[in-house]
Every structure is written in structure tokens, then in C-alpha cells.
Scaffold this motif. Structure first.
Motif, PDB file in Angstrom:
ATOM      1  N   ILE A 116       0.285  -1.108   0.021  1.00 35.24           N
ATOM      2  CA  ILE A 116      -0.342  -0.195   0.129  1.00 35.24           C
ATOM      3  C   ILE A 116       0.511   1.318  -0.301  1.00 35.24           C
ATOM      4  O   ILE A 116       0.622   2.632  -0.632  1.00 35.24           O
ATOM      5  CB  ILE A 116      -1.373   0.281   1.338  1.00 35.24           C
ATOM      6  CG1 ILE A 116      -1.725  -0.908   0.968  1.00 35.24           C
ATOM      7  CG2 ILE A 116      -1.881   1.294   1.632  1.00 35.24           C
ATOM      8  CD1 ILE A 116      -2.981  -1.142   2.418  1.00 35.24           C
ATOM      9  N   ALA A 120       2.002   1.656  -3.574  1.00 40.91           N
ATOM     10  CA  ALA A 120       1.397   2.220  -4.472  1.00 40.91           C
ATOM     11  C   ALA A 120       0.862   3.832  -4.160  1.00 40.91           C
ATOM     12  O   ALA A 120       0.650   4.315  -5.023  1.00 40.91           O
ATOM     13  CB  ALA A 120      -0.052   1.467  -3.449  1.00 40.91           C
ATOM     14  N   MET A 166      -9.105  10.927  -3.932  1.00 40.62           N
ATOM     15  CA  MET A 166     -10.062  10.425  -3.466  1.00 40.62           C
ATOM     16  C   MET A 166     -11.559  10.953  -3.906  1.00 40.62           C
ATOM     17  O   MET A 166     -12.135  10.210  -3.448  1.00 40.62           O
ATOM     18  CB  MET A 166      -9.747  10.385  -1.291  1.00 40.62           C
ATOM     19  CG  MET A 166     -11.174  10.119  -1.054  1.00 40.62           C
ATOM     20  SD  MET A 166     -11.298   7.768  -0.925  1.00 40.62           S
ATOM     21  CE  MET A 166     -10.398   6.960  -0.333  1.00 40.62           C
ATOM     22  N   THR A 175     -13.590   9.730  -6.550  1.00 39.93           N
ATOM     23  CA  THR A 175     -13.127   8.545  -6.945  1.00 39.93           C
ATOM     24  C   THR A 175     -15.022   8.042  -6.030  1.00 39.93           C
ATOM     25  O   THR A 175     -15.308   6.230  -6.732  1.00 39.93           O
ATOM     26  CB  THR A 175     -12.564   7.518  -5.852  1.00 39.93           C
ATOM     27  OG1 THR A 175     -12.501   7.995  -4.656  1.00 39.93           O
ATOM     28  CG2 THR A 175     -10.787   8.388  -7.257  1.00 39.93           C
ATOM     29  N   GLN A 192     -10.335   3.071  -8.852  1.00 36.87           N
ATOM     30  CA  GLN A 192      -9.055   1.729  -7.891  1.00 36.87           C
ATOM     31  C   GLN A 192      -8.670   0.921  -8.334  1.00 36.87           C
ATOM     32  O   GLN A 192      -7.968   0.038  -7.953  1.00 36.87           O
ATOM     33  CB  GLN A 192      -9.485   1.756  -6.460  1.00 36.87           C
ATOM     34  CG  GLN A 192      -9.531   3.571  -5.687  1.00 36.87           C
ATOM     35  CD  GLN A 192     -10.862   3.904  -5.735  1.00 36.87           C
ATOM     36  OE1 GLN A 192     -11.682   4.144  -6.535  1.00 36.87           O
ATOM     37  NE2 GLN A 192     -11.151   4.327  -5.180  1.00 36.87           N
ATOM     38  N   PHE A 230      -3.125   1.261  -8.223  1.00 33.73           N
ATOM     39  CA  PHE A 230      -3.456   2.845  -7.560  1.00 33.73           C
ATOM     40  C   PHE A 230      -4.208   2.689  -6.947  1.00 33.73           C
ATOM     41  O   PHE A 230      -4.411   1.927  -6.593  1.00 33.73           O
ATOM     42  CB  PHE A 230      -4.348   3.205  -8.824  1.00 33.73           C
ATOM     43  CG  PHE A 230      -5.188   4.183  -9.421  1.00 33.73           C
ATOM     44  CD1 PHE A 230      -4.564   5.203  -9.991  1.00 33.73           C
ATOM     45  CD2 PHE A 230      -5.734   4.974  -8.409  1.00 33.73           C
ATOM     46  CE1 PHE A 230      -4.714   6.794 -10.058  1.00 33.73           C
ATOM     47  CE2 PHE A 230      -6.179   5.973  -8.578  1.00 33.73           C
ATOM     48  CZ  PHE A 230      -5.726   6.679  -9.540  1.00 33.73           C
ATOM     49  N   THR A 231      -4.139   3.808  -5.470  1.00 34.34           N
ATOM     50  CA  THR A 231      -4.173   4.439  -4.624  1.00 34.34           C
ATOM     51  C   THR A 231      -5.701   5.522  -4.237  1.00 34.34           C
ATOM     52  O   THR A 231      -4.240   6.461  -4.485  1.00 34.34           O
ATOM     53  CB  THR A 231      -4.394   3.628  -3.761  1.00 34.34           C
ATOM     54  OG1 THR A 231      -4.730   3.542  -2.288  1.00 34.34           O
ATOM     55  CG2 THR A 231      -2.975   3.807  -3.054  1.00 34.34           C
ATOM     56  N   LEU A 234      -6.441   6.293  -1.394  1.00 33.75           N
ATOM     57  CA  LEU A 234      -5.999   6.757  -0.059  1.00 33.75           C
ATOM     58  C   LEU A 234      -4.611   7.457   0.463  1.00 33.75           C
ATOM     59  O   LEU A 234      -4.691   7.591   0.040  1.00 33.75           O
ATOM     60  CB  LEU A 234      -5.458   4.948   1.272  1.00 33.75           C
ATOM     61  CG  LEU A 234      -6.629   3.581   0.346  1.00 33.75           C
ATOM     62  CD1 LEU A 234      -5.989   2.496   1.298  1.00 33.75           C
ATOM     63  CD2 LEU A 234      -7.788   3.933   1.188  1.00 33.75           C
ATOM     64  N   VAL A 284      -5.249   6.754   8.426  1.00 38.68           N
ATOM     65  CA  VAL A 284      -4.484   6.962   7.067  1.00 38.68           C
ATOM     66  C   VAL A 284      -4.673   9.041   7.636  1.00 38.68           C
ATOM     67  O   VAL A 284      -3.270   9.351   7.198  1.00 38.68           O
ATOM     68  CB  VAL A 284      -5.763   7.521   6.457  1.00 38.68           C
ATOM     69  CG1 VAL A 284      -6.288   8.838   5.237  1.00 38.68           C
ATOM     70  CG2 VAL A 284      -6.462   6.499   5.339  1.00 38.68           C
TER      71      VAL A 284
END
Lengths: 140, 140, 140, 140
Positions: B57, B60, B76, B79, B89, B96-97, B99, B122
């Protein structure tokens, strides 16, 4: 329950640094990866000029050495056509490799991690990986 | 022809170290990744105690920040269901993220790399990633 | 160096059996997986009649619970649209899931493994996973 | 319409146990997987000390033996360079392997499942897989 020991970041970083020193000495920028006993990445360094295509190879060499419990170069003979291990490189979605340059890190009787090096020739990768492993083993 | 500049190992390592110092200060061991302008891994550190599931993660997040040219947390909103980027995502096979915790590293007008951090909440990941990015930007 | 303890096969099997007993009691055949502290599979049982599509889900639940260090159902709220973890399920190539039914196995302060259960409703999966985890925790 | 028979959990477990007994007798901890006629996992056991890198290999051997309807070692010759099956190991994303240690389980004229074993040498894997398969076939 199973008790185990595994390399931490400080030890992994010493391995990476020793490998990088050797890589610089022989004039070959390298990708250098160290994984723990379970094959999970602990430290990674791409020296300036190292090939981007070799990043994943370095990590795969380390994962394989930790998981197979032997130097990746020592796995190669058994993977040749006609040998019983032919085709094993196709498993694990590209995380298994018999390319030389992956070496287990050993403490006592335990495999506690592994180093993987890639970007030079296989011979150069092995030299650099051994320098990293030697630094670890001589400090044990 | 295209000329570009990208982060080298020395700069990447300074970013990693600054992030690790912050992570230690807030008491959250982290996985810290730095990629170059092309999204290729340059430096990685797993602090002792960081989650193994967050290794990929962290990488990513760095890849996404470098490739999308913005902080992952800023991606975010687009998305969310009903927004035009919903489902993005699912692309890139898990590289791809959106977060939070991925931040581009900028020199002049150029994105020269990115940092990605993962293992805490996060919010904690963002704090640590920002510490790494700030160290880079204040030295430019 | 990092010292750790992890579940062995005997403990894993006791967890699987306890879960299977509960699954039988509620009349729902299940896929039951137990992984070690590093997320590697230790034991798996597909009860007759359990869905084949849920095999990988059971394993993913166990991997996620071990790696995220919490019950998968407890991860779910943070993954909803508008929450900071939205999209995390897309990472790890289908090995990360917030579907309920993954529960860490704890010894002292350490996560030593996890159980994942899948084939029934999420509520049924959780009941069966808890039965497995309870058997482990009550024997510690 | 097609009627089929396939191994259930009780039979699969007997195969796993017989294989584990043999593995212990020869002093090689193994990963042991049993799949049903459709190639779906039914039972899995990682004996303490078995290599984590061999988990997926054990499963792949079982899947291949069930799907190709022959022992994986018997597939190997056709996969050598110059033979018509050369390259087949690249298919199935690492779920197909010609490494010895995968053996079909047969009832009457039907392949009802397969066992796959991995963590020792190929010769050791075959011995253990055969012990599992023999236990099944002698009970039919």
C-alpha cells in the motif's frame, strides 16, 4: 506455537549499506532489497543508475532466497531443462527466480531474512549480494 | 526530445529519514516508500512493527502520487460513487490508490518523485508523508 | 533482530475444528482458513457443500485480519464511500477484504495468526470465525 | 447432463494425514494440499517448518494433477524445450506446474481430486504425495 527471529530494519540497513559500498567499489549501480524471514520487504535501495526493470528482480531474488532457504544461484541447476525443478520459475507470479544474486541471511540455525541484488551481470549481482550477506554474518 | 529531472537515492533517503523521524515521534511504525518521476521504487524502509500488509500500500500510494501528480488524498473525492473517477482504484492491478498518504515531490514545476506511507491510520500516514515531503521541499 | 511467535499447525487445526463444529451446529458448510502471523496459510478446510467461490475469500479474510491486526468487520466502516479507507479493498490483488469473518488470533500482546471464514452470510461467517478464535483464546 | 463424483473433506483429510505421516517418517516437513475434481481446494496443511514459498506450489501441483489428469512428474517430459508442451508452465498464472509431487486421486474411472506436496526435494515431494494417494486408493 512457533518461535522465530527475523531481521529488523537496523540489521537490514547494514546489509544494504555494505552491499552498496561493494557495488560502488566495482562501479555497478544496483538495486538492493532485503526481506525478513517471511519474505516481506524490509529495506530497498536503488542506487542512481540502476535499471528500473531490475527492481522487481532484486526483490524476487530476496523473496526466493528467504523462502527456498538457499542462494538463488544454487537453485538454478535444478531448474534446467531435464532437471526436476524445470519450470519452477513460472510459479509465484514472478516472485520466484533462480537468477543468481539472492542470498539467505542466517543467524544460528535460522534463516532470518535474505538479500537480493539486481542490475548488473549475474556475476556482479552475486558479488554485491555476498558483500551484504558477509557484513551480516560477520557481525553475528 | 524530453529532458527530465528525477529524485536520486540521496534525496529519496533524506525523505525517508525525515518521515521515519516523524513516525517515531508520533509512535507509529510505518512503511515508507519513495519512487522517482517514472513511478519506480528508489527507497523503502519498513520500521520495526509496521504491518506487512501495508508494504504494497505504501508503494502504491507513492506510485499513484507520482503518476497522478497530486496527493492521493486529493484524488479521493473524485473516486466516490457518482463522481467521474469512481472505479479508478480497480485499475493498475492494485498499484493505484486514493488512500491518503501519498504525496508528490516537486522541484520547480516538475514532479520529480513521490512518497507513500502506510501502516497507521490514514491521518497518521498523511502526517508522516508530509514530514517526508516537507523535508524535501524545504531543502530545494 | 525481531523475535516473534506464530501459530503452528496443531493450534491452527484446533481453531479450524472448533469453527467447523460451530458451522455444523448452525447448518452452514464453510470454507475455513488459518494463516500465521506473516499471513501465510497454515490450515484450510472446505466443508462439504461450501461454495468454491468463497475459498479465496476465506483465505483473504485471514490474511487481512493478520495483516491489519483487527477483525475484518471492524475495517469495513472505514472503507465506505466518503471514509478515508474507501478503495483499500482494491489493493493486494484480491487478498485484502473488509468482509466480516476474519479475526486475529492473539497470544499475549502478539497477533500470532488469524482465521478467515466464508461461504455463508457475513453474519454466519462471523459466528463461525468467532467460534474458532474463541477456542484459541480460551486455551491460551 | 453431467453427473460427477468428487472427493469430500473426510476423504481429503485422510489423504492429508497419510501424507503427513510419511513426511514425518522421512523427516521433511511439507505443505500438503488436496483439491477436488474441479481443482478447488478442499484441505491444506502446512507442517511446522515447511517453506512458505512452497504453499502455492503445493496447491498448483494439486490443481495441475486434477486438471491434466496425470501426475505432474509425468507431464514434465512434454514440457521440455523441443517438445510440444514447452511453455505450458507459463499459462494459468502460476497455477500450472510440471514439478513432481502432484498426483490424481482416482475412483473407478474418474479423477475425483488430486494431492499436491511441496517443500522438500522433488523426490521427497513425490514420496509424500504418493503416500497420500496410496492411502486413498487402497481404501477404495
Amino acid at each position: 506455537m512457533i518461535r522465530s527471529i527475523s531481521i529488523g530494519f537496523d540489521e537490514a540497513e547494514r546489509v544494504v549499506v555494505a552491499a552498496a559500498v561493494k557495488a560502488k567499489a566495482i562501479g555497478v549501480p544496483q538495486n538492493i532489497a532485503v526481506v525478513d524471514a517471511a519474505g516481506h520487504l524490509v529495506a530497498f535501495r536503488r542506487m542512481d543508475g540502476a535499471k528500473f526493470l531490475s527492481i522487481d528482480i532484486a526483490i524476487a531474488k530476496a523473496v526466493t532466497a528467504a523462502g527456498a532457504r538457499k542462494a538463488t544461484a544454487d537453485i538454478m541447476p535444478a531448474t534446467l531443462p531435464g532437471q526436476p525443478g524445470f519450470g519452477i520459475q513460472n510459479l509465484h507470479g514472478g516472485r520466484f527466480t533462480a537468477l543468481g544474486g539472492g542470498i539467505p541471511l542466517v543467524a544460528g540455525a535460522a534463516i532470518v531474512g535474505a538479500i537480493g541484488v539486481s542490475s548488473g551481470s549475474v556475476a556482479e549481482d552475486i558479488i554485491v549480494a555476498e558483500a551484504g550477506a558477509d557484513a551480516f554474518h560477520s557481525s553475528e
